[in-house]
Design a protein around this motif. Structure first.
Motif, PDB file in Angstrom:
ATOM      1  N   UNK A 152       0.859  -1.181   0.000  1.00 38.84           N
ATOM      2  CA  UNK A 152       0.000   0.000   0.000  1.00 38.84           C
ATOM      3  C   UNK A 152       0.898   1.234   0.000  1.00 38.84           C
ATOM      4  N   UNK A 153       1.292   1.656  -1.192  1.00 34.03           N
ATOM      5  CA  UNK A 153       2.207   2.796  -1.300  1.00 34.03           C
ATOM      6  C   UNK A 153       1.503   4.064  -0.835  1.00 34.03           C
ATOM      7  N   UNK A 154       2.060   4.710   0.153  1.00 30.93           N
ATOM      8  CA  UNK A 154       1.423   5.855   0.791  1.00 30.93           C
ATOM      9  C   UNK A 154       1.244   7.028  -0.160  1.00 30.93           C
ATOM     10  N   UNK A 155       0.146   7.739   0.036  1.00 29.92           N
ATOM     11  CA  UNK A 155      -0.041   8.998  -0.661  1.00 29.92           C
ATOM     12  C   UNK A 155       0.646  10.120   0.096  1.00 29.92           C
ATOM     13  N   UNK A 156       0.476  11.346  -0.388  1.00 24.22           N
ATOM     14  CA  UNK A 156       1.090  12.499   0.252  1.00 24.22           C
ATOM     15  C   UNK A 156       0.368  12.871   1.548  1.00 24.22           C
ATOM     16  N   UNK A 157       1.082  13.588   2.397  1.00 22.68           N
ATOM     17  CA  UNK A 157       0.521  14.116   3.638  1.00 22.68           C
ATOM     18  C   UNK A 157      -0.703  14.970   3.313  1.00 22.68           C
ATOM     19  N   UNK A 158      -1.648  15.006   4.224  1.00 23.38           N
ATOM     20  CA  UNK A 158      -2.942  15.643   3.968  1.00 23.38           C
ATOM     21  C   UNK A 158      -2.793  17.068   3.421  1.00 23.38           C
ATOM     22  N   UNK A 159      -1.967  17.882   4.046  1.00 22.17           N
ATOM     23  CA  UNK A 159      -1.808  19.264   3.602  1.00 22.17           C
ATOM     24  C   UNK A 159      -1.137  19.335   2.235  1.00 22.17           C
ATOM     25  N   UNK A 160      -0.244  18.391   1.964  1.00 15.91           N
ATOM     26  CA  UNK A 160       0.390  18.337   0.650  1.00 15.91           C
ATOM     27  C   UNK A 160      -0.647  17.966  -0.415  1.00 15.91           C
ATOM     28  N   UNK A 161      -1.529  17.044  -0.073  1.00 16.28           N
ATOM     29  CA  UNK A 161      -2.558  16.617  -1.020  1.00 16.28           C
ATOM     30  C   UNK A 161      -3.488  17.765  -1.378  1.00 16.28           C
ATOM     31  N   UNK A 162      -3.828  18.591  -0.397  1.00 11.89           N
ATOM     32  CA  UNK A 162      -4.689  19.743  -0.683  1.00 11.89           C
ATOM     33  C   UNK A 162      -4.004  20.693  -1.654  1.00 11.89           C
ATOM     34  N   UNK A 163      -2.710  20.926  -1.469  1.00  7.48           N
ATOM     35  CA  UNK A 163      -1.967  21.769  -2.404  1.00  7.48           C
ATOM     36  C   UNK A 163      -1.910  21.123  -3.781  1.00  7.48           C
ATOM     37  N   UNK A 164      -1.682  19.813  -3.811  1.00  7.79           N
ATOM     38  CA  UNK A 164      -1.638  19.082  -5.077  1.00  7.79           C
ATOM     39  C   UNK A 164      -2.942  19.272  -5.848  1.00  7.79           C
ATOM     40  N   UNK A 165      -4.057  19.116  -5.145  1.00 11.96           N
ATOM     41  CA  UNK A 165      -5.368  19.248  -5.798  1.00 11.96           C
ATOM     42  C   UNK A 165      -5.558  20.638  -6.393  1.00 11.96           C
ATOM     43  N   UNK A 166      -5.186  21.662  -5.631  1.00 16.19           N
ATOM     44  CA  UNK A 166      -5.339  23.037  -6.111  1.00 16.19           C
ATOM     45  C   UNK A 166      -4.404  23.326  -7.286  1.00 16.19           C
ATOM     46  N   UNK A 167      -3.187  22.824  -7.220  1.00 14.49           N
ATOM     47  CA  UNK A 167      -2.239  23.030  -8.307  1.00 14.49           C
ATOM     48  C   UNK A 167      -2.679  22.309  -9.570  1.00 14.49           C
ATOM     49  N   UNK A 168      -3.268  21.127  -9.423  1.00 19.25           N
ATOM     50  CA  UNK A 168      -3.794  20.422 -10.603  1.00 19.25           C
ATOM     51  C   UNK A 168      -4.848  21.277 -11.294  1.00 19.25           C
ATOM     52  N   UNK A 169      -5.757  21.867 -10.517  1.00 22.68           N
ATOM     53  CA  UNK A 169      -6.781  22.733 -11.092  1.00 22.68           C
ATOM     54  C   UNK A 169      -6.169  23.862 -11.918  1.00 22.68           C
ATOM     55  N   UNK A 170      -5.052  24.394 -11.432  1.00 19.01           N
ATOM     56  CA  UNK A 170      -4.419  25.537 -12.083  1.00 19.01           C
ATOM     57  C   UNK A 170      -3.573  25.149 -13.293  1.00 19.01           C
ATOM     58  N   UNK A 171      -2.931  23.978 -13.220  1.00 17.35           N
ATOM     59  CA  UNK A 171      -1.896  23.648 -14.183  1.00 17.35           C
ATOM     60  C   UNK A 171      -2.268  22.612 -15.249  1.00 17.35           C
ATOM     61  N   UNK A 172      -3.296  21.811 -15.002  1.00 21.39           N
ATOM     62  CA  UNK A 172      -3.526  20.680 -15.903  1.00 21.39           C
ATOM     63  C   UNK A 172      -4.642  20.886 -16.923  1.00 21.39           C
ATOM     64  N   UNK A 173      -5.886  21.144 -16.528  1.00 21.01           N
ATOM     65  CA  UNK A 173      -6.964  21.231 -17.534  1.00 21.01           C
ATOM     66  C   UNK A 173      -6.744  22.405 -18.494  1.00 21.01           C
ATOM     67  N   UNK A 174      -7.344  22.308 -19.656  1.00 18.34           N
ATOM     68  CA  UNK A 174      -7.280  23.405 -20.617  1.00 18.34           C
ATOM     69  C   UNK A 174      -6.159  23.240 -21.633  1.00 18.34           C
ATOM     70  N   UNK A 175      -6.097  24.162 -22.578  1.00 17.80           N
ATOM     71  CA  UNK A 175      -5.129  24.080 -23.667  1.00 17.80           C
ATOM     72  C   UNK A 175      -3.796  24.690 -23.239  1.00 17.80           C
TER      73      UNK A 175
END
Length: 384
Positions: free
Chosen positions: A361-384
């Motif tokens: 069971x490979x661990x995910x990121x720490x809770x606060x890191x995951x929240x930042x990851x989610x927000x950064x994905x919104x900013x950096x991934x979708x769209x052209x």
């Protein structure tokens, strides 16, 4: 973390507790009992209705039947929407040595509560099965976390279109580009299967020592190491379903796969296994784990509040849940991985995990890191 009882903080806690009291649903495996009854265990669930059903229809009644005089009461905070208020309430109760209103917690914030010293410490002398569970799984829950089930994200694929699935992350990324529109994942904020895919792509470029720090604490300064991974994810936009459509939630991904609109996707092991069993996922759809790196997963933990008036009863229930009969119930009812060794379960249940390593069971990121990851994905991934 030191506990503080400043007047302002207490006021916030009280307000949060009052808010929480109107936002959760309670039920009982059996009527009766309460804070003054030390043979009643009030279980607080921060999760989904399938976990609530596991407790109300399975674990709770089984415990009461095996232990006459004991009662189990269930409270659900759906999807853990009020975890912050629950943590505030727990913090205040421990600081003031008052009843928090629950005796056993089943939720994703257990490790954080353990790190804050809000939970009663446990070890094999209190929870005998802890000595048989992999040490890294126990350690991830902190001194107060009790691992009792697990799950991981797997790669599901339709064998009609994919006779042999990718074996590694590099193979998967190459497959996605070679088969435009046949793969997708949900936005990481909306569910852990998409979050696991995102984290795994980021991990491809993060050194092991840095990632280790990011799984056990908040290391904002290391988030720059995600840049190459986010660029890779952004580069997949033209190749995912409908050139950049990211479903809202784990279930929507499964629905696209079941309906044949896509041929491959990351999915939660328990949701997938349940879907195969109830027929909502066609028999032609299979699942397996990738490597270098594998998708993330983890254990679900129970915790006993340090100021609970029913610690002994809560310990009794936690030990009961880790017995082979109840671990088998978890496998049957919600297709969860057992916390104990798989070889202690009946052979027919062991076969359910033929393509999944329940001890990896490979661990995910720490809770606060995951929240930042989610927000950064919104900013950096979708769209052209």
């Amino acid at each position: 973390m030191k506990l503080r009882t400043a007047v302002g903080a207490v006021a916030v806690v009280i307000a949060a507790a009052l808010t929480l009291s109107g936002c959760v649903k309670s039920s009982t495996a059996a009527k009766g009992g309460g804070a003054e009854d030390t043979k009643t265990v009030r279980v607080f669930i921060s999760g989904d209705t399938n976990v609530e059903k596991l407790w109300t229809d399975g674990l709770g009644p089984a415990f009461e039947q095996a232990n006459p005089g004991y009662k189990v009461q269930i409270t659900l905070d759906l999807h853990g929407e009020h975890d912050a208020q629950t943590m505030a309430k727990l913090s205040a109760s421990v600081a003031q040595q008052k009843d928090p209103g629950f005796d056993l917690v089943d939720g994703g914030f257990v490790a954080k509560a353990s790190a804050a010293n809000f939970l009663d410490p446990v070890d094999p002398s209190k929870i005998s099965a802890l000595g048989e569970i992999p040490a890294d799984v126990v350690k991830a829950g902190g001194t107060g976390g009790i691992p009792y089930r697990g799950s991981s994200v797997l790669l599901a694929y339709d064998t009609k279109a994919v006779p042999e699935p990718p074996k590694t992350l590099d193979d998967l990324l190459a497959w996605i580009k070679a088969h435009p529109g046949k793969f997708t994942y949900n936005s990481p904020k909306s569910g852990g299967s998409g979050g696991a895919f995102v984290a795994t792509v980021l991990d491809k470029y993060v050194p092991a020592d840095a990632r280790q720090k990011m799984t056990v604490g908040y290391e904002k300064g290391l988030e720059s190491l995600w840049e190459q991974g986010f660029a890779t994810l952004h580069g997949l936009n033209p190749y995912v379903y409908q050139k950049g459509v990211y479903p809202n939630g784990n279930q929507q991904v499964l629905d696209l796969l079941a309906n044949g609109q896509i041929s491959m996707a990351p999915v939660w092991s328990d949701q997938f296994t349940t879907g195969v069993a109830n027929g909502s996922i066609p028999a032609t759809v299979k699942a397996a784990q990738i490597s270098n790196p594998s998708f993330t997963g983890g254990a679900a933990y129970l915790g006993i509040p340090a100021s609970s008036p029913s610690k002994d009863a809560a310990l009794k229930l936690a030990n009961f849940v880790l017995q082979p009969e109840q671990q088998a119930m978890i496998v049957k009812n919600i297709s969860g991985y057992p916390a104990i060794s798989l070889d202690k379960l009946p052979p027919e249940l062991q076969g359910k995990f033929a393509n999944a390593d329940t001890n990896n069971l490979r661990k995910g990121y720490f809770d606060s890191m995951t929240k930042d990851l989610n927000n950064l994905w919104d900013q950096k991934v979708p769209g052209k």
